[in-house]
Design an enzyme around this catalytic site. Structure first.
Site, PDB file in Angstrom:
ATOM      1  N   GLU A 126      47.272  32.418  28.324  1.00 23.99           N
ATOM      2  CA  GLU A 126      46.082  31.729  27.819  1.00 23.99           C
ATOM      3  C   GLU A 126      44.872  32.171  28.626  1.00 23.99           C
ATOM      4  OE1 GLU A 126      48.111  28.305  29.380  1.00 23.99           O
ATOM      5  OE2 GLU A 126      46.227  27.526  30.181  1.00 23.99           O
ATOM      6  N   LYS A 128      41.797  32.285  31.150  1.00 24.12           N
ATOM      7  CA  LYS A 128      41.436  31.590  32.386  1.00 24.12           C
ATOM      8  C   LYS A 128      39.963  31.238  32.258  1.00 24.12           C
ATOM      9  CE  LYS A 128      41.721  32.065  37.423  1.00 24.12           C
ATOM     10  NZ  LYS A 128      40.476  31.393  37.693  1.00 24.12           N
ATOM     11  N   ASP A 130      36.310  30.054  33.124  1.00 23.30           N
ATOM     12  CA  ASP A 130      35.504  30.148  34.335  1.00 23.30           C
ATOM     13  C   ASP A 130      34.587  28.933  34.435  1.00 23.30           C
ATOM     14  OD1 ASP A 130      34.500  31.131  36.639  1.00 23.30           O
ATOM     15  OD2 ASP A 130      33.404  32.801  35.741  1.00 23.30           O
ATOM     16  N   TYR A 236      44.693  22.046  30.317  1.00 27.05           N
ATOM     17  CA  TYR A 236      45.733  23.080  30.415  1.00 27.05           C
ATOM     18  C   TYR A 236      46.860  22.728  31.375  1.00 27.05           C
ATOM     19  CZ  TYR A 236      42.585  24.354  34.266  1.00 27.05           C
ATOM     20  OH  TYR A 236      41.787  24.308  35.371  1.00 27.05           O
ATOM     21  N   LYS A 324      43.444  38.771  36.452  1.00 29.50           N
ATOM     22  CA  LYS A 324      41.982  38.799  36.372  1.00 29.50           C
ATOM     23  C   LYS A 324      41.486  40.031  35.615  1.00 29.50           C
ATOM     24  CE  LYS A 324      40.112  35.741  38.829  1.00 29.50           C
ATOM     25  NZ  LYS A 324      39.886  35.788  40.215  1.00 29.50           N
ATOM     26  N   CYS A 429      32.854  48.240  71.535  1.00 29.76           N
ATOM     27  CA  CYS A 429      32.339  47.062  70.844  1.00 29.76           C
ATOM     28  C   CYS A 429      30.813  47.047  70.916  1.00 29.76           C
ATOM     29  CB  CYS A 429      32.911  45.807  71.492  1.00 29.76           C
ATOM     30  SG  CYS A 429      32.172  44.295  70.862  1.00 29.76           S
ATOM     31  N   CYS A 432      29.794  43.891  73.285  1.00 34.05           N
ATOM     32  CA  CYS A 432      30.056  43.744  74.717  1.00 34.05           C
ATOM     33  C   CYS A 432      30.376  45.059  75.402  1.00 34.05           C
ATOM     34  CB  CYS A 432      31.186  42.737  74.958  1.00 34.05           C
ATOM     35  SG  CYS A 432      32.806  43.354  74.496  1.00 34.05           S
ATOM     36  N   CYS A 447      37.830  44.858  69.276  1.00 33.22           N
ATOM     37  CA  CYS A 447      37.229  44.794  70.602  1.00 33.22           C
ATOM     38  C   CYS A 447      38.276  44.249  71.563  1.00 33.22           C
ATOM     39  CB  CYS A 447      36.019  43.867  70.541  1.00 33.22           C
ATOM     40  SG  CYS A 447      35.500  43.296  72.155  1.00 33.22           S
ATOM     41  N   CYS A 453      33.819  38.868  75.411  1.00 33.89           N
ATOM     42  CA  CYS A 453      32.958  39.403  74.357  1.00 33.89           C
ATOM     43  C   CYS A 453      32.173  38.253  73.732  1.00 33.89           C
ATOM     44  CB  CYS A 453      33.788  40.106  73.287  1.00 33.89           C
ATOM     45  SG  CYS A 453      32.785  40.637  71.883  1.00 33.89           S
TER      46      CYS A 453
HETATM   47  S1  IVH Z   1      46.583  26.263  35.618  1.00 28.87           S
HETATM   48  C1  IVH Z   1      48.945  24.562  39.146  1.00 28.87           C
HETATM   49  N1  IVH Z   1      45.272  27.302  33.607  1.00 28.87           N
HETATM   50  O1  IVH Z   1      41.710  28.594  37.783  1.00 28.87           O
HETATM   51  C2  IVH Z   1      48.052  25.449  38.402  1.00 28.87           C
HETATM   52  N2  IVH Z   1      44.118  27.056  35.662  1.00 28.87           N
HETATM   53  O2  IVH Z   1      42.039  30.230  40.122  1.00 28.87           O
HETATM   54  C3  IVH Z   1      46.973  24.735  37.717  1.00 28.87           C
HETATM   55  N3  IVH Z   1      41.780  27.749  35.585  1.00 28.87           N
HETATM   56  O3  IVH Z   1      42.063  25.917  39.985  1.00 28.87           O
HETATM   57  C4  IVH Z   1      45.990  25.622  37.130  1.00 28.87           C
HETATM   58  N4  IVH Z   1      41.753  28.327  33.461  1.00 28.87           N
HETATM   59  O4  IVH Z   1      40.500  25.620  37.958  1.00 28.87           O
HETATM   60  C5  IVH Z   1      45.216  26.944  34.895  1.00 28.87           C
HETATM   61  N5  IVH Z   1      44.213  28.146  31.744  1.00 28.87           N
HETATM   62  C6  IVH Z   1      44.173  27.786  33.007  1.00 28.87           C
HETATM   63  C7  IVH Z   1      43.001  27.910  33.758  1.00 28.87           C
HETATM   64  C8  IVH Z   1      43.015  27.544  35.101  1.00 28.87           C
HETATM   65  C9  IVH Z   1      41.034  28.208  34.567  1.00 28.87           C
HETATM   66  C10 IVH Z   1      41.277  27.545  36.952  1.00 28.87           C
HETATM   67  C11 IVH Z   1      41.694  26.289  37.643  1.00 28.87           C
HETATM   68  C12 IVH Z   1      42.359  26.741  38.903  1.00 28.87           C
HETATM   69  C13 IVH Z   1      41.770  28.097  39.080  1.00 28.87           C
HETATM   70  C14 IVH Z   1      42.615  28.984  39.969  1.00 28.87           C
END
Ligand code: IVH
Length: 705
Positions: A126, A128, A130, A236, A324, A429, A432, A447, A453
């Site tokens: 699914e 992610k 932002d 989610y 990502k 360094c 120092c 260092c 230092c």
């Molecule tokens: S699952 C235990 N699903 O990404 C895991 N997170 O980088 C719970 N996020 O803190 C997160 N879309 O804020 C999940 N489809 C998605 C998401 C998602 C965005 C965020 C969430 C998490 C962060 C981690």
């Protein structure tokens, strides 16, 4: 009541003191008010204090504090909200960046679960989102609480704000008695553009991107401002539930949709890496037309029973991966390379760039990692960027991925000025003058000056007073630098003797730039407040290399108090059982253990730690999570072949129930779990009279049989 003295007669020092005082009083009033405790002062008093603050700021604009109460409404005041401890921790996600990382994730999960390569294993995929994560708690169908993630353990109470978001149902029908729904608050592109147009028209600063706009809008002390901002929410995940939502991730998400939540329409079930990659490509292709920001694809093991077996590492679930999207790029000139010396002596090269916008953020610094990276080699000596080195004056490509520090991806040799010189990485360094040494197998030059230092000493002090460690209010990086320069604080213990040394002869501190009697006393009080310190914070605060916040908590929980920890570290100098015990802590590996034991073994460092501890009252670690399991508090050893779970799973499971898992049998061992093929450990256990059971016996004991 606010003072009534006219502002025009106020001296600069008095003004500075009063602003500091007002910041504290107004901050406290905000907290009391928004935490729904009885407000400490009346609205009229609050307004008077606020006006007084504004009047002083108008008279002395240069004294306006970074945390000025004038900015509290309309910005994001971390301290203005009541704190909420999450019933179930809010975790983040492990990241992957390419197909290889995704395949490794699949392999890791299979290995942990002991699944064959061809056994079926489904995942959801699914987008992610932002935005910022939010946890919504429903009791008997009613929304009772909304909290931001905060540090994962404790978040901010934003209930009033969450109630203004249309996508968040106020009531659910047919939900479990307790249901915590988790998801992402975000702002669509169209709403973001319109909001920024309104901000600009009203003379306010526009937001840098939709995520900042969403965060700034949700974390408003005045929920009416949130109401006026068009926020949305995708569900989610979930936290505490009194009965399971479903038996798979996909069905649980469908259940949340049926309860009235928005769930992402691009959530798909995939039967393995190839389908996951195909769905990743499909989501990426739609990225520009979705109408909201996403920064990758999240994969989750579909079967919730398997998720439960996989469990968590310190901050991320083993059953999920965030894949990502590739980073955003831009070209600019490299104007200089500076070397910064860190807390552990690492010489870090930093690129000073001609400012350039990368994905909506202005970038003027980038990390250059280490000398090999500048020279165009990786850690193994293989060429990177086609072997091109980086020189001052070069035209370079900068990239950012998510929140990470910008990096340099490429160099355009056609634009390299003739005068550009190869960069000579310093071997001493810059702070120092001590030799900067690069050990075999280490990419970093360090260092060797240790505590002599100044850069290392200051960075260590800054780390000690920072969040997560001692977190001393009013003693930030700037103050530490000033005190160090003046010779008032040279090592951690000096912080705690400041009052004794300067309290009576206050004049010295008082006459310093930025310090008055009131602020000095506030500082001394803030320092005294932190004399009582939890063991984990003290350990983290020492700033020992590789010993981060979560490792510090694990180690503190294991040893319990300072004396036990210190004597175990002394005993571990010679290896043996104390060393084995340290390594047996889940989350502690060879590298961390070596670094920790070495730090305690260095005479000068140990003496400095002891001087600090003499100033403190170190609190015992909280006992590990209360567990009524019969194995809680027991020392368990696994040996032989386990057939129903892998060794890693067995260990993680035992620890989550409060047991300690050791690598070898000793007189302290409470229980040996022996599978087929158990050898010398079983014999030793028999000799010592240690109880021994088989795998089925173990599963029955922990209630999983
Ligand atoms: S699952 C235990 N699903 O990404 C895991 N997170 O980088 C719970 N996020 O803190 C997160 N879309 O804020 C999940 N489809 C998605 C998401 C998602 C965005 C965020 C969430 C998490 C962060 C981690």
């Amino acid at each position: 009541m606010a003072r009534t003295d006219p502002v025009k007669d106020l001296s600069e020092t008095a003004a500075r003191d009063e602003l500091a005082d007002l910041a504290v009083r107004l901050g406290r009033a905000n907290l009391a008010y928004h935490g729904q405790d009885a407000p400490e002062i009346s609205d009229a008093e609050y307004d008077a204090l606020k006006q007084r603050n504004a009047a002083i700021e108008a008279r002395f604009p240069h004294l306006k504090r970074a945390d000025s109460p004038s900015d509290v409404v309309g910005s994001s005041p971390a301290d203005g909200f009541a704190k909420i401890r999450h019933a179930v921790r809010m975790l983040s996600l492990a990241n992957g960046f390419d197909a290889e990382d995704l395949r490794e994730f699949d392999t890791r999960v299979r290995r942990y679960l002991g699944l064959a390569d061809d056994a079926p294993l489904g995942f959801t995929a699914e987008p992610k989102i932002d935005g910022l994560s939010l946890s919504l708690r429903y009791e008997d169908g009613g929304l009772v609480q909304a909290a931001t993630r905060g540090d994962g353990e404790t978040g901010e109470n934003v209930t009033a704000n969450a109630r203004t978001i249309a996508d968040i149902p106020q009531r659910l029908s047919g939900a479990p008695a307790v249901l915590e729904v988790r998801g992402e608050v975000y702002m669509s592109h169209a709403d973001f553009t319109a909001l920024n147009a309104r901000q600009t028209a009203a003379g306010e600063k526009p937001f840098a991107n939709p995520r900042n706009a969403a965060a700034g809008s949700l974390r408003q002390l005045d929920a009416e401002i949130t109401r006026a901002r068009p926020l949305r929410f995708f569900a989610y995940a979930w936290g505490e539930v009194t009965e399971p939502l479903a038996d798979t991730q996909k069905r649980a998400i469908d259940r949340l949709a049926a309860l009235g939540f928005q769930t992402n329409p691009l959530t798909r079930l995939c039967d393995g890496p190839e389908e996951m990659l195909a769905h990743y490509a499909a989501i990426e292709a739609q990225r520009a037309t979705l109408g909201y920001d996403i920064d990758g694809v999240v994969y989750k093991v579909n079967d919730l029973a398997l998720q439960a077996r996989l469990g968590f590492r310190s901050t991320t679930p083993r059953w999920a991966l965030a894949h990502k999207f590739a980073a955003e790029l831009a070209w600019t000139w490299l104007e200089a390379i500076d070397i910064q010396v860190g807390r552990t002596g690492a010489l870090s090269p930093v690129a000073r760039l001609h400012p350039v916008t990368v994905g909506g953020v202005v970038v003027s610094n980038a990390t250059l990692h280490n000398e090999d990276y500048i020279a165009g080699r990786d850690a193994k000596g293989n060429p990177i960027r086609g072997g091109k080195d980086i020189r001052v004056g070069d035209w370079v490509q900068v990239y950012r991925a998510g929140d990470v520090i910008p990096k340099i991806a490429d160099v355009d040799l056609d634009k390299r000025p003739e005068t550009a010189q190869k960069f000579d990485f310093p071997t001493t360094c810059p702070e120092c003058g001590s030799d900067a040494i690069r050990e075999e197998g280490d990419a970093i030059r360090r260092c060797s000056g240790g505590l002599i230092c100044p850069a290392q000493a200051v960075e260590k002090l800054k780390h000690l007073v920072a969040r997560g460690a001692f977190d001393i209010e009013g003693l930030g990086a700037k103050q530490v630098e000033q005190f160090y320069r003046d010779g008032w604080i040279r090592e951690p213990a000096d912080i705690f003797t400041l009052r004794a040394r300067f309290g009576s002869g206050m004049q010295q501190l008082k006459n310093r730039e930025g310090w008055g009697e009131l602020s000095a006393n506030n500082l001394f009080d803030a320092i005294d407040e932190k004399r009582k310190i939890p063991l984990s914070r003290l350990l983290f605060g020492l700033g020992i290399r590789h010993v981060g916040e979560s490792a510090s908590a694990l180690i503190a929980n294991h040893y319990g108090d300072w004396d036990a920890l210190a004597s175990a570290m002394a005993a571990a100098q010679d290896g043996g059982e104390a060393w084995e015990e340290l390594l047996a802590i889940d989350g502690v590996g060879q590298v961390l253990a070596t670094s920790l034991v070495t730090a305690f073994g260095q005479a000068a460092e140990r003496a400095s730690i002891d001087r600090l501890v003499a100033q403190l009252s170190v609190q015992k670690a909280d006992p590990p999570a209360q567990s009524d399991s019969p194995v809680a508090g027991k020392i368990v050893v696994f040996t032989g072949t386990l057939e129903k779970m892998t060794r890693a799973e067995a260990k993680a499971r035992a620890e989550s129930l409060g047991a300690k898992v050791a690598g070898s049998v000793s007189a302290k061992t409470d229980l040996l779990v022996a599978g087929p093929g158990a050898g010398s450990k079983a014999k030793k256990a028999a000799d010592l009279g240690v109880e021994t059971i088989d795998e089925d016996g173990w599963l029955a004991l922990i209630g999983a049989g």
